[in-house]
Motif scaffolding. Sequence first.
Motif, PDB file in Angstrom:
ATOM      1  N   VAL A 123      17.146  -8.527  53.129  1.00 38.44           N
ATOM      2  CA  VAL A 123      17.297  -8.288  51.696  1.00 38.44           C
ATOM      3  C   VAL A 123      17.688  -6.831  51.510  1.00 38.44           C
ATOM      4  CG1 VAL A 123      16.127  -8.367  49.444  1.00 38.44           C
ATOM      5  CG2 VAL A 123      15.477  -9.992  51.229  1.00 38.44           C
ATOM      6  N   ILE A 124      18.559  -6.576  50.554  1.00 35.15           N
ATOM      7  CA  ILE A 124      18.934  -5.198  50.225  1.00 35.15           C
ATOM      8  C   ILE A 124      17.685  -4.471  49.716  1.00 35.15           C
ATOM      9  CG2 ILE A 124      20.340  -3.732  48.703  1.00 35.15           C
ATOM     10  CD1 ILE A 124      22.488  -5.971  48.805  1.00 35.15           C
ATOM     11  N   GLU A 125      17.377  -3.343  50.347  1.00 34.32           N
ATOM     12  CA  GLU A 125      16.147  -2.601  50.055  1.00 34.32           C
ATOM     13  C   GLU A 125      15.985  -2.257  48.576  1.00 34.32           C
ATOM     14  OE1 GLU A 125      13.826   0.794  52.478  1.00 34.32           O
ATOM     15  OE2 GLU A 125      15.842   1.369  51.855  1.00 34.32           O
ATOM     16  N   ASP A 126      17.070  -1.981  47.887  1.00 35.05           N
ATOM     17  CA  ASP A 126      17.005  -1.618  46.469  1.00 35.05           C
ATOM     18  C   ASP A 126      16.698  -2.802  45.557  1.00 35.05           C
ATOM     19  OD1 ASP A 126      17.588   0.966  47.200  1.00 35.05           O
ATOM     20  OD2 ASP A 126      19.663   0.915  46.501  1.00 35.05           O
ATOM     21  N   ARG A 127      16.741  -4.008  46.070  1.00 36.85           N
ATOM     22  CA  ARG A 127      16.505  -5.212  45.262  1.00 36.85           C
ATOM     23  C   ARG A 127      15.011  -5.524  45.190  1.00 36.85           C
ATOM     24  NH1 ARG A 127      20.375  -8.925  44.502  1.00 36.85           N
ATOM     25  NH2 ARG A 127      18.931  -9.453  42.843  1.00 36.85           N
ATOM     26  N   THR A 128      14.259  -4.604  44.596  1.00 32.40           N
ATOM     27  CA  THR A 128      12.797  -4.713  44.571  1.00 32.40           C
ATOM     28  C   THR A 128      12.326  -6.001  43.902  1.00 32.40           C
ATOM     29  OG1 THR A 128      12.734  -3.344  42.592  1.00 32.40           O
ATOM     30  CG2 THR A 128      12.407  -2.229  44.710  1.00 32.40           C
ATOM     31  N   GLU A 129      13.022  -6.460  42.867  1.00 30.20           N
ATOM     32  CA  GLU A 129      12.607  -7.691  42.187  1.00 30.20           C
ATOM     33  C   GLU A 129      12.812  -8.909  43.090  1.00 30.20           C
ATOM     34  OE1 GLU A 129      16.970  -7.658  41.652  1.00 30.20           O
ATOM     35  OE2 GLU A 129      15.453  -6.095  41.623  1.00 30.20           O
ATOM     36  N   LYS A 144      11.402  -3.734  59.932  1.00 28.90           N
ATOM     37  CA  LYS A 144      12.731  -3.524  60.521  1.00 28.90           C
ATOM     38  C   LYS A 144      13.748  -3.302  59.410  1.00 28.90           C
ATOM     39  CE  LYS A 144      11.803  -6.480  64.487  1.00 28.90           C
ATOM     40  NZ  LYS A 144      12.153  -7.736  65.151  1.00 28.90           N
ATOM     41  N   LYS A 145      14.602  -2.298  59.619  1.00 25.32           N
ATOM     42  CA  LYS A 145      15.653  -1.962  58.658  1.00 25.32           C
ATOM     43  C   LYS A 145      16.962  -1.789  59.404  1.00 25.32           C
ATOM     44  CE  LYS A 145      12.674   0.491  55.422  1.00 25.32           C
ATOM     45  NZ  LYS A 145      12.560   1.667  54.544  1.00 25.32           N
ATOM     46  N   SER A 146      18.057  -2.019  58.693  1.00 22.12           N
ATOM     47  CA  SER A 146      19.380  -1.804  59.280  1.00 22.12           C
ATOM     48  C   SER A 146      20.363  -1.453  58.171  1.00 22.12           C
ATOM     49  CB  SER A 146      19.842  -3.053  60.047  1.00 22.12           C
ATOM     50  OG  SER A 146      19.884  -4.166  59.188  1.00 22.12           O
ATOM     51  N   PRO A 147      21.413  -0.714  58.513  1.00 19.17           N
ATOM     52  CA  PRO A 147      22.437  -0.409  57.507  1.00 19.17           C
ATOM     53  C   PRO A 147      23.242  -1.662  57.187  1.00 19.17           C
ATOM     54  CG  PRO A 147      23.077   0.469  59.638  1.00 19.17           C
ATOM     55  CD  PRO A 147      21.698  -0.095  59.800  1.00 19.17           C
ATOM     56  N   PHE A 148      23.826  -1.707  56.014  1.00 17.41           N
ATOM     57  CA  PHE A 148      24.700  -2.815  55.630  1.00 17.41           C
ATOM     58  C   PHE A 148      25.830  -2.896  56.642  1.00 17.41           C
ATOM     59  CE2 PHE A 148      28.079  -4.804  53.081  1.00 17.41           C
ATOM     60  CZ  PHE A 148      27.377  -5.862  52.524  1.00 17.41           C
ATOM     61  N   LEU A 164      19.365  -2.769  54.632  1.00 16.37           N
ATOM     62  CA  LEU A 164      18.799  -4.113  54.626  1.00 16.37           C
ATOM     63  C   LEU A 164      17.424  -4.067  55.264  1.00 16.37           C
ATOM     64  CD1 LEU A 164      21.912  -6.123  55.864  1.00 16.37           C
ATOM     65  CD2 LEU A 164      21.095  -5.877  53.515  1.00 16.37           C
ATOM     66  N   ILE A 165      16.473  -4.736  54.640  1.00 13.09           N
ATOM     67  CA  ILE A 165      15.150  -4.853  55.245  1.00 13.09           C
ATOM     68  C   ILE A 165      14.947  -6.295  55.693  1.00 13.09           C
ATOM     69  CG2 ILE A 165      14.172  -2.977  53.886  1.00 13.09           C
ATOM     70  CD1 ILE A 165      12.616  -5.178  52.338  1.00 13.09           C
ATOM     71  N   GLU A 166      14.183  -6.442  56.767  1.00 12.75           N
ATOM     72  CA  GLU A 166      13.894  -7.789  57.246  1.00 12.75           C
ATOM     73  C   GLU A 166      12.563  -8.257  56.687  1.00 12.75           C
ATOM     74  OE1 GLU A 166      14.413  -9.423  61.547  1.00 12.75           O
ATOM     75  OE2 GLU A 166      12.274  -8.883  61.314  1.00 12.75           O
ATOM     76  N   MET A 167      12.545  -9.535  56.321  1.00 15.25           N
ATOM     77  CA  MET A 167      11.315 -10.180  55.885  1.00 15.25           C
ATOM     78  C   MET A 167      11.187 -11.468  56.690  1.00 15.25           C
ATOM     79  SD  MET A 167      11.562  -9.667  51.740  1.00 15.25           S
ATOM     80  CE  MET A 167       9.812  -9.941  51.425  1.00 15.25           C
TER      81      MET A 167
END
Length: 173
Positions: A123-129, A144-148, A164-167
Motif C-alpha cells: 500500500v502507498i504509505e501516504d494512503r493512511t485511510e 518492510k518498505k520499498s520505493p515505487f 510502498l509498505i507491506e501488510m
Amino acid sequence: MSISKASIADLSALLTLVNTTYRGETSTKGWTSEILLLAGEIRIDEEILTDYLTNLKISVLKYTNPEHQIIGCVYLEQKQEALYLGMLAVNPEFQDGGIGRMLLQGAEEHAKKQHSNKINITVIEDRTELIAWYQRRGYVITGKKSPFPLEYHKYGKPLKDIILIEMEKELHF
C-alpha cells in the motif's frame, strides 16, 4: 450479486473498472483515487491485464451486481507460501457498500483453496485511510518498505516520492 473468477471475456469491463476507479475524473468520486499521487490516465493496459487473465499463477476475482455488471475486482497471485493481493477496485459509484470487504473474503477463500496461510499486500504509505481500512480487516504492517517501482511509471508518473509498505494477514483454517 456474486464473486467469481474473471476470464478473458471480461477484459474490456475490467480495464474500464480499474482505470476509472484509480485514475481520471471518475476516480475522484470515490476514496481510492490515486490522481493526487500519480500522473496519467491508466492504471493498467490491455496487454498486462490479458497476461493476468491467462496466467495460471494469477486469478482475478470479479464482483458482479444483479444486472451482471462487473463493479469490483481483485488480483491474486500465488507467491511461495503467501498469496499476493493487489488491484482491489470497486466502481466509485458503489464504494462504501461492502463490496471491497466481500472481495477480501473471496480472496481469503481463494487462499484456502491454494493452501496459502498468508495474504500479502503493498500500500502507498501516504494512503493512511486505506492502511487503516486494511488494518480493520486484520492486516498488519510488516515493517518492510520499498520505493515505487520504476517499471510502473508507464502507468503513472509519481508526483512525489512514493514509498510502498507491506501488510499481511495470517489466515487460520
